[in-house]
Design a protein around this motif. Sequence first.
Motif: not given
Length: 183
Positions: A67-68, A87-91, A138-145, A165-175
Amino acid sequence: MKRRKFLLHSLGATMLFMPGKSALAKFRSDKVPFKVSAGRGRFNESFLYKGKHPNDIKISGKDTDGKLAMFEYIGYDKVGPSLHVHFDQDEVFYVVEGKYRFVVGKQTILMDVGDTIFLPRNVPHTWIQLTDIGKLVYFVQPAGKAEEFFRTMNNLKQQPSKEEIDRIHEECGMKVVGPPLKL
């Protein structure tokens, strides 16, 4: 005598409406409290952002059923991350020490000690430290990757290519969507 009788009846009525053991059981948790000491990371892990700046997990997604996650960043240079999007987390960032400039969407926000900022998911953002030394919690919610991202970046043996860098970000739900800020 009337007062005593009133108190006894009140106590009895209160007992009737108190939840039983089964009602209280739903509030119990198998989680146990823990302490993470200053200068330490959860599970005795320490990550270095850009090889120099401690960026330690204080509360893991493993502790919160995903969750966090909470991190502590200590900066020794006037740097920050590339413009990126989750894409899936608030900070949520809280400034403990130093001054920062955040860019969130089209807004530029200056941050000082004690300030808090909410960064919603799907909105590109970045920041730069404006002082020689700074500290963010800082908090990341949900924790995700988030933990997996920092662990992967920390364990790289060499400077990654843009493609890595692009691949690692993508695998972790970021860009990454732009460069870091400059002073």
